[in-house]
Design an enzyme around this catalytic site. Structure first.
Site, mmCIF file in Angstrom:
data_model
loop_
_atom_site.group_PDB
_atom_site.id
_atom_site.type_symbol
_atom_site.label_atom_id
_atom_site.label_comp_id
_atom_site.label_asym_id
_atom_site.label_seq_id
_atom_site.Cartn_x
_atom_site.Cartn_y
_atom_site.Cartn_z
ATOM 1 N N SER A 7 0.859 -1.179 0.000
ATOM 2 C CA SER A 7 0.000 0.000 0.000
ATOM 3 C C SER A 7 0.898 1.232 0.000
ATOM 4 O O SER A 7 1.647 1.470 0.946
ATOM 5 C CB SER A 7 -0.878 0.018 1.246
ATOM 6 O OG SER A 7 -1.457 1.305 1.366
ATOM 7 N N HIS A 32 -1.180 -1.240 -4.364
ATOM 8 C CA HIS A 32 -2.487 -0.864 -3.796
ATOM 9 C C HIS A 32 -2.469 0.640 -3.516
ATOM 10 O O HIS A 32 -1.593 1.140 -2.804
ATOM 11 C CB HIS A 32 -2.695 -1.659 -2.505
ATOM 12 C CG HIS A 32 -4.005 -1.428 -1.833
ATOM 13 N ND1 HIS A 32 -5.162 -2.079 -2.201
ATOM 14 C CD2 HIS A 32 -4.350 -0.628 -0.780
ATOM 15 C CE1 HIS A 32 -6.154 -1.700 -1.407
ATOM 16 N NE2 HIS A 32 -5.690 -0.812 -0.536
ATOM 17 N N ASP A 34 -4.581 3.900 -2.062
ATOM 18 C CA ASP A 34 -5.688 4.256 -1.180
ATOM 19 C C ASP A 34 -6.146 5.685 -1.399
ATOM 20 O O ASP A 34 -5.442 6.630 -1.029
ATOM 21 C CB ASP A 34 -5.247 4.101 0.283
ATOM 22 C CG ASP A 34 -5.072 2.651 0.672
ATOM 23 O OD1 ASP A 34 -6.064 1.910 0.584
ATOM 24 O OD2 ASP A 34 -3.948 2.261 1.039
ATOM 25 N N MET A 36 -8.597 8.553 -0.292
ATOM 26 C CA MET A 36 -9.455 8.934 0.855
ATOM 27 C C MET A 36 -9.907 10.383 0.695
ATOM 28 O O MET A 36 -9.088 11.249 0.367
ATOM 29 C CB MET A 36 -8.662 8.824 2.158
ATOM 30 C CG MET A 36 -8.084 7.449 2.408
ATOM 31 S SD MET A 36 -7.138 7.454 3.933
ATOM 32 C CE MET A 36 -6.510 5.782 3.946
ATOM 33 N N HIS A 65 -8.174 1.558 -4.373
ATOM 34 C CA HIS A 65 -9.161 1.328 -3.303
ATOM 35 C C HIS A 65 -9.799 2.672 -2.970
ATOM 36 O O HIS A 65 -9.165 3.532 -2.347
ATOM 37 C CB HIS A 65 -8.426 0.722 -2.093
ATOM 38 C CG HIS A 65 -9.249 0.601 -0.857
ATOM 39 N ND1 HIS A 65 -8.686 0.343 0.375
ATOM 40 C CD2 HIS A 65 -10.582 0.688 -0.641
ATOM 41 C CE1 HIS A 65 -9.640 0.286 1.288
ATOM 42 N NE2 HIS A 65 -10.792 0.494 0.702
ATOM 43 N N MET A 67 -11.906 4.982 -0.947
ATOM 44 C CA MET A 67 -12.579 5.232 0.331
ATOM 45 C C MET A 67 -13.200 6.612 0.219
ATOM 46 O O MET A 67 -12.752 7.576 0.857
ATOM 47 C CB MET A 67 -11.561 5.154 1.480
ATOM 48 C CG MET A 67 -11.206 3.737 1.874
ATOM 49 S SD MET A 67 -9.667 3.661 2.798
ATOM 50 C CE MET A 67 -8.509 3.623 1.429
ATOM 51 N N MET A 136 -12.051 -5.405 4.772
ATOM 52 C CA MET A 136 -11.191 -4.558 5.604
ATOM 53 C C MET A 136 -10.920 -5.277 6.926
ATOM 54 O O MET A 136 -11.847 -5.769 7.576
ATOM 55 C CB MET A 136 -11.862 -3.206 5.900
ATOM 56 C CG MET A 136 -11.988 -2.261 4.715
ATOM 57 S SD MET A 136 -10.456 -1.916 3.817
ATOM 58 C CE MET A 136 -9.399 -1.256 5.109
ATOM 59 N N GLY A 141 -9.018 4.213 6.846
ATOM 60 C CA GLY A 141 -8.681 5.618 7.038
ATOM 61 C C GLY A 141 -7.216 5.868 7.358
ATOM 62 O O GLY A 141 -6.685 6.920 7.037
ATOM 63 N N GLY A 143 -3.106 4.030 7.968
ATOM 64 C CA GLY A 143 -2.169 2.922 7.985
ATOM 65 C C GLY A 143 -1.730 2.663 9.424
ATOM 66 O O GLY A 143 -2.004 3.461 10.333
ATOM 67 N N GLY A 144 -1.067 1.551 9.639
ATOM 68 C CA GLY A 144 -0.441 1.281 10.930
ATOM 69 C C GLY A 144 -1.379 0.897 12.056
ATOM 70 O O GLY A 144 -1.011 0.975 13.229
ATOM 71 N N ASP A 174 -6.999 -6.129 3.916
ATOM 72 C CA ASP A 174 -6.306 -4.839 3.970
ATOM 73 C C ASP A 174 -6.372 -4.278 5.383
ATOM 74 O O ASP A 174 -7.462 -4.007 5.897
ATOM 75 C CB ASP A 174 -7.000 -3.904 2.962
ATOM 76 C CG ASP A 174 -6.357 -2.536 2.867
ATOM 77 O OD1 ASP A 174 -5.257 -2.341 3.407
ATOM 78 O OD2 ASP A 174 -6.975 -1.660 2.224
ATOM 79 N N GLY A 175 -5.181 -4.096 5.979
ATOM 80 C CA GLY A 175 -5.110 -3.451 7.285
ATOM 81 C C GLY A 175 -4.494 -4.331 8.352
ATOM 82 O O GLY A 175 -4.954 -5.443 8.587
HETATM 83 C C1 DX5 Z 1 -6.415 1.713 5.428
HETATM 84 C C2 DX5 Z 1 -5.939 1.473 4.016
HETATM 85 C C3 DX5 Z 1 -4.840 0.480 3.932
HETATM 86 C C4 DX5 Z 1 -3.572 0.882 4.653
HETATM 87 C C5 DX5 Z 1 -2.993 -0.380 5.224
HETATM 88 O O1 DX5 Z 1 -7.572 2.438 5.411
HETATM 89 O O2 DX5 Z 1 -7.013 0.999 3.200
HETATM 90 O O3 DX5 Z 1 -4.562 0.087 2.598
HETATM 91 O O4 DX5 Z 1 -2.638 1.514 3.835
HETATM 92 O O5 DX5 Z 1 -1.916 -0.046 6.012
HETATM 93 P P1 DX5 Z 1 -1.264 -1.015 7.088
HETATM 94 O O6 DX5 Z 1 -0.762 -2.235 6.340
HETATM 95 O O7 DX5 Z 1 -0.187 -0.197 7.688
HETATM 96 O O8 DX5 Z 1 -2.357 -1.380 8.051
HETATM 97 ZN ZN ZN Z 2 -6.553 0.053 1.194
#
Ligand code: DX5
Ligand code: ZN
Length: 214
Positions: A7, A32, A34, A36, A65, A67, A136, A141, A143-144, A174-175
Protein backbone atom coordinates in the site's frame (compact mmCIF):
# COMPACT_ATOMS: atom_id res chain seq x y z
CA UNK A 1 -1.56 -17.58 -6.59
CA UNK A 2 -1.27 -15.51 -3.40
CA UNK A 3 0.09 -11.99 -3.78
CA UNK A 4 1.36 -9.19 -1.57
CA UNK A 5 0.25 -5.72 -2.63
CA UNK A 6 2.26 -2.89 -1.05
CA UNK A 7 0.00 0.00 0.00
CA UNK A 8 1.69 3.19 -1.20
CA UNK A 9 0.03 5.07 1.67
CA UNK A 10 3.09 4.00 3.66
CA UNK A 11 5.57 5.12 0.98
CA UNK A 12 7.57 8.35 0.85
CA UNK A 13 5.28 10.73 -1.07
CA UNK A 14 8.19 13.03 -1.86
CA UNK A 15 9.86 10.21 -3.78
CA UNK A 16 7.26 7.68 -4.84
CA UNK A 17 9.27 6.63 -7.86
CA UNK A 18 12.13 5.43 -5.69
CA UNK A 19 9.83 3.38 -3.44
CA UNK A 20 7.98 1.91 -6.44
CA UNK A 21 11.27 0.89 -8.10
CA UNK A 22 12.49 -0.68 -4.88
CA UNK A 23 9.31 -2.77 -4.67
CA UNK A 24 9.56 -3.78 -8.33
CA UNK A 25 13.15 -4.86 -7.77
CA UNK A 26 12.08 -7.35 -5.09
CA UNK A 27 9.39 -8.82 -7.37
CA UNK A 28 6.22 -6.82 -6.66
CA UNK A 29 3.82 -6.69 -9.60
CA UNK A 30 0.71 -5.14 -8.02
CA UNK A 31 0.41 -1.89 -6.08
CA UNK A 32 -2.49 -0.86 -3.80
CA UNK A 33 -3.48 2.82 -3.95
CA UNK A 34 -5.69 4.26 -1.18
CA UNK A 35 -7.90 7.17 -2.18
CA UNK A 36 -9.45 8.93 0.85
CA UNK A 37 -11.78 11.92 0.63
CA UNK A 38 -12.14 13.16 4.22
CA UNK A 39 -15.87 12.30 4.16
CA UNK A 40 -16.20 8.53 3.89
CA UNK A 41 -13.15 8.19 6.11
CA UNK A 42 -11.67 10.76 8.50
CA UNK A 43 -8.50 11.25 6.47
CA UNK A 44 -7.42 12.66 3.11
CA UNK A 45 -4.78 10.96 0.98
CA UNK A 46 -4.43 11.51 -2.78
CA UNK A 47 -6.43 11.40 -5.98
CA UNK A 48 -6.31 11.69 -9.77
CA UNK A 49 -3.03 13.58 -10.40
CA UNK A 50 -0.97 11.34 -8.14
CA UNK A 51 -2.37 8.16 -9.69
CA UNK A 52 -1.77 9.55 -13.19
CA UNK A 53 1.86 10.16 -12.25
CA UNK A 54 2.22 6.68 -10.75
CA UNK A 55 0.77 5.23 -13.97
CA UNK A 56 3.56 6.93 -15.93
CA UNK A 57 6.13 5.51 -13.54
CA UNK A 58 5.21 1.82 -13.57
CA UNK A 59 3.55 -0.70 -15.86
CA UNK A 60 2.66 -2.98 -12.93
CA UNK A 61 -0.96 -3.60 -11.91
CA UNK A 62 -2.52 -0.62 -10.11
CA UNK A 63 -5.27 -1.57 -7.64
CA UNK A 64 -7.22 1.53 -6.60
CA UNK A 65 -9.16 1.33 -3.30
CA UNK A 66 -11.73 4.12 -3.19
CA UNK A 67 -12.58 5.23 0.33
CA UNK A 68 -14.84 7.99 -0.91
CA UNK A 69 -18.46 9.01 -0.46
CA UNK A 70 -20.39 8.90 -3.73
CA UNK A 71 -18.07 6.63 -5.72
CA UNK A 72 -20.73 6.76 -8.48
CA UNK A 73 -19.34 10.13 -9.54
CA UNK A 74 -15.70 9.03 -9.70
CA UNK A 75 -15.24 5.41 -10.74
CA UNK A 76 -15.26 6.06 -14.46
CA UNK A 77 -12.52 8.67 -14.21
CA UNK A 78 -10.41 6.37 -12.03
CA UNK A 79 -10.69 3.77 -14.81
CA UNK A 80 -9.74 6.37 -17.45
CA UNK A 81 -6.50 7.40 -15.74
CA UNK A 82 -4.98 3.95 -15.91
CA UNK A 83 -6.16 1.92 -12.93
CA UNK A 84 -6.25 -1.82 -13.61
CA UNK A 85 -8.46 -2.71 -10.64
CA UNK A 86 -10.96 -0.42 -8.95
CA UNK A 87 -12.81 -1.17 -5.72
CA UNK A 88 -15.43 0.85 -3.86
CA UNK A 89 -17.24 0.43 -0.53
CA UNK A 90 -20.71 -1.11 -0.38
CA UNK A 91 -21.48 1.36 2.45
CA UNK A 92 -20.91 4.32 0.10
CA UNK A 93 -23.39 3.62 -2.69
CA UNK A 94 -26.91 2.39 -3.38
CA UNK A 95 -25.96 1.30 -6.89
CA UNK A 96 -23.20 -1.26 -6.49
CA UNK A 97 -24.45 -3.45 -9.33
CA UNK A 98 -24.37 -0.52 -11.75
CA UNK A 99 -20.90 0.60 -10.60
CA UNK A 100 -19.49 -2.88 -11.14
CA UNK A 101 -20.81 -2.75 -14.70
CA UNK A 102 -19.20 0.65 -15.25
CA UNK A 103 -15.80 -0.66 -14.13
CA UNK A 104 -16.07 -3.89 -16.14
CA UNK A 105 -17.25 -2.09 -19.27
CA UNK A 106 -14.06 -0.08 -19.04
CA UNK A 107 -12.14 -3.34 -19.22
CA UNK A 108 -10.99 -3.17 -15.58
CA UNK A 109 -11.32 -5.59 -12.69
CA UNK A 110 -14.10 -4.61 -10.26
CA UNK A 111 -13.89 -5.03 -6.50
CA UNK A 112 -16.35 -4.47 -3.67
CA UNK A 113 -15.15 -3.48 -0.19
CA UNK A 114 -16.69 -4.17 3.24
CA UNK A 115 -15.91 -2.30 6.43
CA UNK A 116 -15.33 -4.56 9.44
CA UNK A 117 -18.89 -4.00 10.73
CA UNK A 118 -20.61 -4.72 7.39
CA UNK A 119 -21.94 -8.27 6.99
CA UNK A 120 -21.28 -10.37 3.89
CA UNK A 121 -25.03 -10.67 3.33
CA UNK A 122 -25.02 -7.06 2.00
CA UNK A 123 -23.12 -8.17 -1.12
CA UNK A 124 -24.78 -11.56 -1.58
CA UNK A 125 -26.48 -10.57 -4.81
CA UNK A 126 -23.44 -9.11 -6.53
CA UNK A 127 -20.89 -11.77 -5.59
CA UNK A 128 -21.36 -13.58 -8.90
CA UNK A 129 -20.13 -10.57 -10.88
CA UNK A 130 -17.25 -9.09 -8.87
CA UNK A 131 -13.62 -9.89 -9.62
CA UNK A 132 -12.56 -9.45 -6.01
CA UNK A 133 -13.94 -8.74 -2.54
CA UNK A 134 -11.87 -6.62 -0.17
CA UNK A 135 -12.55 -7.40 3.48
CA UNK A 136 -11.19 -4.56 5.60
CA UNK A 137 -9.27 -5.96 8.55
CA UNK A 138 -9.05 -2.52 10.22
CA UNK A 139 -11.44 0.42 10.19
CA UNK A 140 -10.40 2.26 7.03
CA UNK A 141 -8.68 5.62 7.04
CA UNK A 142 -5.21 5.10 8.41
CA UNK A 143 -2.17 2.92 7.98
CA UNK A 144 -0.44 1.28 10.93
CA UNK A 145 -3.54 0.08 12.81
CA UNK A 146 -3.99 -3.20 14.64
CA UNK A 147 -5.51 -6.16 12.80
CA UNK A 148 -9.06 -7.00 13.95
CA UNK A 149 -8.97 -10.72 14.84
CA UNK A 150 -12.72 -11.15 14.38
CA UNK A 151 -12.26 -10.67 10.63
CA UNK A 152 -10.69 -14.14 10.31
CA UNK A 153 -14.13 -15.70 10.71
CA UNK A 154 -15.45 -13.35 8.02
CA UNK A 155 -12.78 -14.51 5.56
CA UNK A 156 -13.76 -18.11 6.28
CA UNK A 157 -17.42 -17.29 5.74
CA UNK A 158 -16.72 -15.65 2.38
CA UNK A 159 -14.44 -18.47 1.26
CA UNK A 160 -17.17 -20.98 2.09
CA UNK A 161 -19.72 -19.10 -0.03
CA UNK A 162 -17.18 -18.97 -2.88
CA UNK A 163 -16.68 -22.72 -2.72
CA UNK A 164 -20.37 -23.57 -2.30
CA UNK A 165 -21.45 -21.37 -5.22
CA UNK A 166 -18.36 -22.04 -7.34
CA UNK A 167 -17.65 -18.30 -7.70
CA UNK A 168 -14.34 -17.06 -9.08
CA UNK A 169 -13.76 -13.82 -7.16
CA UNK A 170 -10.52 -13.31 -5.27
CA UNK A 171 -10.49 -12.40 -1.58
CA UNK A 172 -8.39 -9.39 -0.61
CA UNK A 173 -7.55 -8.27 2.93
CA UNK A 174 -6.31 -4.84 3.97
CA UNK A 175 -5.11 -3.45 7.28
CA UNK A 176 -2.78 -4.56 10.05
CA UNK A 177 -1.01 -7.14 7.93
CA UNK A 178 2.27 -8.51 9.25
CA UNK A 179 3.94 -11.93 9.02
CA UNK A 180 1.54 -13.50 11.53
CA UNK A 181 -1.72 -11.97 10.27
CA UNK A 182 -0.78 -12.58 6.62
CA UNK A 183 -0.57 -16.31 7.30
CA UNK A 184 -3.79 -16.35 9.34
CA UNK A 185 -5.63 -14.65 6.44
CA UNK A 186 -4.10 -16.82 3.70
CA UNK A 187 -4.89 -19.99 5.62
CA UNK A 188 -8.56 -18.95 5.64
CA UNK A 189 -8.70 -18.24 1.91
CA UNK A 190 -7.38 -14.71 1.31
CA UNK A 191 -5.54 -14.37 -2.03
CA UNK A 192 -4.53 -10.70 -2.24
CA UNK A 193 -2.79 -9.39 0.86
CA UNK A 194 -2.39 -5.62 1.15
CA UNK A 195 0.52 -4.55 3.34
CA UNK A 196 1.52 -0.98 4.12
CA UNK A 197 3.55 0.05 7.12
CA UNK A 198 4.93 -3.39 7.98
CA UNK A 199 6.59 -3.78 4.58
CA UNK A 200 7.71 -0.18 4.10
CA UNK A 201 9.17 0.07 7.62
CA UNK A 202 11.17 -3.10 7.18
CA UNK A 203 14.93 -2.76 6.79
CA UNK A 204 15.13 -5.88 4.58
CA UNK A 205 12.10 -5.66 2.30
CA UNK A 206 13.04 -8.64 0.17
CA UNK A 207 13.22 -10.91 3.22
CA UNK A 208 10.02 -9.42 4.68
CA UNK A 209 8.19 -10.02 1.40
CA UNK A 210 9.13 -13.69 1.37
CA UNK A 211 8.11 -13.99 5.05
CA UNK A 212 4.75 -12.42 4.29
CA UNK A 213 4.09 -15.24 1.81
CA UNK A 214 5.42 -18.12 3.90
C1 DX5 B 1 -6.42 1.71 5.43
C2 DX5 B 1 -5.94 1.47 4.02
C3 DX5 B 1 -4.84 0.48 3.93
C4 DX5 B 1 -3.57 0.88 4.65
C5 DX5 B 1 -2.99 -0.38 5.22
O1 DX5 B 1 -7.57 2.44 5.41
O2 DX5 B 1 -7.01 1.00 3.20
O3 DX5 B 1 -4.56 0.09 2.60
O4 DX5 B 1 -2.64 1.51 3.84
O5 DX5 B 1 -1.92 -0.05 6.01
P1 DX5 B 1 -1.26 -1.02 7.09
O6 DX5 B 1 -0.76 -2.23 6.34
O7 DX5 B 1 -0.19 -0.20 7.69
O8 DX5 B 1 -2.36 -1.38 8.05
ZN1 ZN C 1 -6.55 0.05 1.19
Amino acid sequence: MKKILPSLLAADFSNLQKDIREMEDIGIDMFHLDVMDGHFVPNISFGFPVIESIRKTTNKTLDVHLMVANPDIYVEEFCNIGSDMVSFHIEATNHADRLIDVIKNKGKRAGIVLNPQTPISTIKHILHKVDYVLLMTVNPGFGGQKFIEGMLEKIEELDKIRKDKKYNFLIQVDGGINIVTSKLCRDRGADLIVCGSFLFNSSNKEKTLSQLLK
